[in-house]
Design a protein around this motif. Structure first.
Motif, short mmCIF file in Angstrom:
data_model
loop_
_atom_site.label_atom_id
_atom_site.label_comp_id
_atom_site.label_asym_id
_atom_site.label_seq_id
_atom_site.Cartn_x
_atom_site.Cartn_y
_atom_site.Cartn_z
N GLU A 261 6.10 -2.19 -10.93
CA GLU A 261 7.23 -2.55 -10.06
C GLU A 261 6.76 -3.34 -8.84
N ALA A 262 5.60 -2.99 -8.31
CA ALA A 262 5.07 -3.76 -7.18
C ALA A 262 4.79 -5.20 -7.60
N ASP A 263 4.19 -5.37 -8.76
CA ASP A 263 3.87 -6.73 -9.24
C ASP A 263 5.14 -7.51 -9.58
N LYS A 264 6.14 -6.83 -10.08
CA LYS A 264 7.40 -7.51 -10.40
C LYS A 264 7.99 -8.17 -9.16
N HIS A 265 7.81 -7.54 -8.02
CA HIS A 265 8.36 -8.08 -6.77
C HIS A 265 7.33 -8.89 -5.99
N LYS A 266 6.11 -9.05 -6.56
CA LYS A 266 5.04 -9.82 -5.92
C LYS A 266 4.70 -9.28 -4.52
N VAL A 267 4.64 -7.97 -4.42
CA VAL A 267 4.22 -7.34 -3.17
C VAL A 267 2.71 -7.54 -3.00
N THR A 268 2.27 -7.81 -1.80
CA THR A 268 0.85 -8.00 -1.53
C THR A 268 0.15 -6.64 -1.55
N LEU A 269 -0.89 -6.51 -2.39
CA LEU A 269 -1.55 -5.23 -2.62
C LEU A 269 -3.01 -5.26 -2.19
N SER A 270 -3.52 -4.10 -1.84
CA SER A 270 -4.94 -3.93 -1.53
C SER A 270 -5.34 -2.50 -1.84
N LEU A 271 -6.64 -2.22 -1.80
CA LEU A 271 -7.17 -0.89 -2.11
C LEU A 271 -7.70 -0.22 -0.85
N ALA A 272 -7.65 1.12 -0.86
CA ALA A 272 -8.15 1.88 0.28
C ALA A 272 -8.67 3.24 -0.16
N THR A 273 -9.65 3.74 0.57
CA THR A 273 -10.21 5.06 0.27
C THR A 273 -9.37 6.19 0.89
N ASP A 274 -8.75 5.93 2.04
CA ASP A 274 -7.98 6.93 2.78
C ASP A 274 -8.77 8.21 3.06
N VAL A 275 -10.05 8.08 3.36
CA VAL A 275 -10.79 9.23 3.89
C VAL A 275 -10.08 9.70 5.15
N GLY A 276 -9.87 11.07 5.40
CA GLY A 276 -10.34 12.17 4.64
C GLY A 276 -9.42 12.73 3.59
N GLY A 277 -8.19 12.22 3.34
CA GLY A 277 -7.46 12.63 2.16
C GLY A 277 -8.18 12.14 0.92
N GLY A 278 -8.69 10.92 0.99
CA GLY A 278 -9.59 10.44 -0.05
C GLY A 278 -10.92 11.16 0.04
#
Length: 439
Positions: free
Chosen positions: A313-330
């Motif tokens: 769904e994100a790609d369908k709308h061409k939303v800008t995406l990136s990755l994250a670790t989210d330490v300390g939940g990650g």
């Protein structure tokens, strides 16, 4: 400056070289791969990347060439959502996000009013990032200005490209972490003037999330976001269903959780929204239209049981995406381990995530989401010379698997699924080595 003095600023690195020019999900020619490549650096900037045989004779006499043959050089990883004060509470057990905040996060963050404590954690945090190949991160500090000063001072000493900000939080939190709408805005503006664009430091307005800010604080934060358009903004949205329900009770007139931020003028380029698990199509369309970006946090979403990000769904709308670790939940600083979890989250949602796209999201995708393409994220001429050296033979299992790969995709997939901090042989920031494995 004489020609001889100019030549001494040139350094070169021989290895297999990969960087991206576009998102592989939407472009056939999205990357450059030089199996026997040369990366040429002039001071703290990229000069050129290409085939070794084509570039070797262009080097000035006496140029230092670091030989990393058998390894892969790519741009440094970009982690678009992480909490440095949560370093010491990583891997803390809790049944969900909200009790986890109350039991571990808030008591831990209390200590960051002490500048000495904050600096000690900041030093360890930045060393851990560079050990894992991350050269840029978008970082939450605490409500205390001292925590921001400590972080940026540590980053400045290392000459890292970091983005960070003071948390704004004036309700639904312990008294010892609570600011006011006015003090939060005033202190944030003071920190902008003190740190934004000082060296390689960049400032981010940081309302923790809508439930912990009153309407007055949200209004003032939105005004700052409009006044300082080149300053970043970071927050959380739609991480889990309990949180979404809480926001609905606090902002009953908002169409959605994301709409709360939109109402206060916080959807704009250089705004980063972590998680975005429980958005709807109207939310996604609005993010794409405003230039706001998504920071996907697969590891923490799994750890806290928050849900699975919807890639399709994100790609369908061409939303800008990136990755994250989210330490300390990650539970890891490693972007390679984050790719591992991202791949599995995508599969659980019915999406296949090629390794090429995961490495794009961790490099140029992160730069684009931050509006920093051309500064970081690939090896375009003039970009800052932040890069990582990955060792496909870092562990016995990784070596055994990578000697049997038959394509770039297979090699990258093995690095993403089997790699971790041990895979990072070296990390460079602004052309200088900031980490070498074993040292």
């Amino acid at each position: 400056m004489t020609i001889q003095q100019q030549e001494t600023t040139i350094k070169a690195f021989r290895a297999s070289i990969l960087h991206f020019t576009a998102d592989p999900a939407f472009n056939d020619n999205a990357y450059s791969w030089f199996e026997d490549g040369l990366l040429v650096v002039d001071g703290d900037r990229i000069k050129v990347a290409g085939d070794y045989d084509k570039l070797k004779d262009t080097l000035p006499d006496g140029t230092q060439v670091r030989d990393y043959r058998g390894k892969v050089i790519m741009p440094g990883f970009i982690d678009t959502h992480i909490h440095y004060p949560q370093t010491d509470m990583i891997a803390s057990p809790a049944p969900g996000l909200l009790p986890w905040l109350d039991t571990y996060t808030f008591p831990t963050e209390r200590q960051f009013k002490d500048p000495e404590h904050a600096r000690g954690v900041a030093d360890f945090f930045l060393d851990e990032l560079t050990r894992c190949g991350t050269t840029t991160a978008m970082v939450f500090c605490t409500v205390h200005p001292e925590s921001v000063d400590a972080f940026f001072s540590a980053s400045e000493e290392r000459n890292l490209r970091m983005i960070a900000g003071k948390v704004m939080m004036d309700r639904h939190c312990p008294d010892f972490l609570q600011d006011t709408a006015e003090s939060g805005a005033r202190e944030s503006e003071e920190l902008i003037n003190r740190w934004h664009n000082k060296g390689r430091n960049l400032y981010a307005l940081t309302p923790r999330f809508a439930p912990t800010s009153t309407e007055a604080q949200m209004q003032l934060c939105g005004e700052l976001a409009q006044k300082y358009s080149d300053v970043f903004l970071q927050t959380h949205v739609a991480e889990n269903t309990d949180e979404v329900a809480w926001v609905k009770s606090l902002y009953p007139n908002a169409r959605s959780y994301l709409d709360v931020y939109d109402h206060y003028g916080m959807l704009r380029p250089r705004s980063m929204y972590a998680h975005c698990v429980w958005l709807d199509d109207e939310d996604r369309a609005r993010m794409a239209a405003t230039g706001a970006a998504v920071s996907m946090c697969a590891t923490s979403n799994l750890f806290l049981g928050s849900g699975l990000f919807n890639f399709a769904e994100a790609d369908k709308h061409k939303v800008t995406l990136s990755l994250a670790t989210d330490v300390g939940g990650g539970t890891s600083f490693s972007m390679l381990q984050t790719m591992n979890e991202t791949y599995k989250v995508a599969r659980m949602g019915g999406t296949y995530m090629p390794a090429l796209r995961m490495f794009y999201l961790a490099t140029l995708g992160g730069a684009r989401s931050l509006q920093l393409e051309g500064t970081i994220g690939n090896f375009a001429a003039g970009a800052e010379a932040d890069f990582v050296v990955l060792d496909p033979k870092a562990t016995p299992l990784l070596e055994r698997r990578t000697t049997r790969t038959n394509s770039l995709e297979e090699l990258l997939f093995a690095l993403a699924l089997l790699g971790d901090d041990r895979t990072v042989a070296a990390t460079y920031a602004a052309g200088k080595q900031v980490h070498q494995r074993g040292e």
